[in-house]
Design a protein around this motif. Sequence first.
Motif, PDB file in Angstrom:
ATOM      1  N   UNK A  88       1.129  -0.931  -0.054  1.00 39.48           N
ATOM      2  CA  UNK A  88      -0.039   0.269   0.165  1.00 39.48           C
ATOM      3  C   UNK A  88       1.302   1.951  -0.010  1.00 39.48           C
ATOM      4  N   UNK A  89       0.118   2.923  -0.331  1.00 42.72           N
ATOM      5  CA  UNK A  89       1.097   3.683  -0.350  1.00 42.72           C
ATOM      6  C   UNK A  89       1.110   3.935   0.838  1.00 42.72           C
ATOM      7  N   UNK A  90       0.615   3.554   1.793  1.00 38.26           N
ATOM      8  CA  UNK A  90       1.090   4.111   3.416  1.00 38.26           C
ATOM      9  C   UNK A  90       2.330   3.747   3.876  1.00 38.26           C
ATOM     10  N   UNK A  91       2.698   2.075   3.564  1.00 33.69           N
ATOM     11  CA  UNK A  91       3.501   2.081   4.071  1.00 33.69           C
ATOM     12  C   UNK A  91       5.055   3.084   3.407  1.00 33.69           C
ATOM     13  N   UNK A  92       4.714   3.163   2.022  1.00 30.76           N
ATOM     14  CA  UNK A  92       6.088   3.801   1.402  1.00 30.76           C
ATOM     15  C   UNK A  92       5.686   5.149   1.983  1.00 30.76           C
ATOM     16  N   UNK A  93       4.344   5.824   2.679  1.00 25.72           N
ATOM     17  CA  UNK A  93       4.999   7.279   3.580  1.00 25.72           C
ATOM     18  C   UNK A  93       5.321   7.058   4.152  1.00 25.72           C
ATOM     19  N   UNK A 227      -1.062   4.873  -5.821  1.00 25.51           N
ATOM     20  CA  UNK A 227      -1.706   3.083  -5.002  1.00 25.51           C
ATOM     21  C   UNK A 227      -2.736   2.678  -5.900  1.00 25.51           C
ATOM     22  N   UNK A 228      -2.601   1.438  -6.266  1.00 25.75           N
ATOM     23  CA  UNK A 228      -3.813   0.282  -7.057  1.00 25.75           C
ATOM     24  C   UNK A 228      -5.256   0.244  -5.397  1.00 25.75           C
ATOM     25  N   UNK A 237      -5.133  -5.768  -1.533  1.00 28.85           N
ATOM     26  CA  UNK A 237      -3.649  -6.958  -1.794  1.00 28.85           C
ATOM     27  C   UNK A 237      -2.891  -5.453  -1.389  1.00 28.85           C
ATOM     28  N   UNK A 238      -3.064  -4.282  -1.084  1.00 34.10           N
ATOM     29  CA  UNK A 238      -2.541  -3.114  -0.530  1.00 34.10           C
ATOM     30  C   UNK A 238      -1.393  -3.116  -1.572  1.00 34.10           C
TER      31      UNK A 238
END
Length: 376
Positions: A88-93, A227-228, A237-238
């Motif tokens: 997920x983009x959360x992880x990258x943020x 993000x997808x 699917x994150x």
Amino acid sequence: MKNLRSLIRPLVRSLHAYVPGEQPKIPNLIKLNTNENPYPPSPGVLRAVRKAVDERLRLYPDPTAEQLRDKLARLHSCRPSQVIVGNGSDELLALAVRAFVEPARIGQTAAARSRATVQFPWPCYSLYPVIAEAHGARTQAIPLKENYDLPSASALRRGGSWDFRAALTFITTPNAPSGRGYSLSQLDELCRAQKGVVVLDEAYVDFAAGNALALTKKHPHVLIARTFSKAYSLCFQRIGYFIGHEELIAALHSIRDSYNVNGLGQVAAQATLDDLAYYERNFSRILATRERLRRELIGLGFEVVPSQTNFLFCKPPGPTAEEWLSALRDRRILVRWFRLPELARFLRITVGTDREAGALLKAVRDIVGRSRSGVD
Ligand SMILES: Cc1ncc(COP(=O)(O)O)c(C=O)c1O
């Protein structure tokens, strides 16, 4: 029994965790609270995932998501080394905070304070302060204008409350929860002014009139987050990704978990990129429903912020927004309400299918009618 609380770092004990939208256990609710896409992944994506479910589940997935990064690089006309994929983009943020921002200390000089600062126009995606605080960084919220637009260019030049040396600036564009889009020239001006890293979080950009990808090619300190989850019907699917200068991307790679992107997610995201026409048809349907919903809600007395996303941020008439939340829930419709003073008069409503929008409008008419006749 030992006092377990004393074993937890004081910083962690004092954190305010992110509050995600409700994922209800009750069936048959119309779920318009977390900006999920109302349409399923394409048949090709479902086939690809099913085909990948076999004895290979015992193996680790590709640690660098190489094939997916190759496809994304082709799509965005950049090199694979300029792409990182995350859970997920959360992880990258959160990785961006860890990679670019120093934890704050007491009694710092102004320059050191800036190196420990995460700033963002506010209100925006409410995860940013949470991941900054978890890292021990300072946060700086820059108030948006009353109409949720970015402060003007001249205010920007005068400085206002922006810290041009902040280590990291997050901008949700188009914004959440307001739904408002920002122009490329506004974003360009902001990026040019900033000395630290800028992340333009384009989670909802496929529902907008334009995107800011060009700015990462123009300014090496600007990263684009995608993000997808939302546009590509793949929350489950994150899969999210960043695009940017390879030096910044390499820094993020160096601190991520070795196998941060699950294998079925990689398969699903690759198959998604083979089927973009399917998703573009869905975007058009969602935009048509958004316009219908906006018009009808305004007709029913709502104030609606112009939206470039798959949700509408609106101030309902009559009862309080919190009362609206529960009146809609009683009618099996879930929307989002934020318990923050600056947001508490609003509801955020995800644009669902036409049928879901019809059910929402029926419930709204009922609540408006009852509130006018003093029944509810
Ligand atoms: C602005 C914004 N960015 C990022 C995300 C997270 O997306 P992902 O599902 O890829 O972690 C969200 C999810 O709500 C969001 O609203």
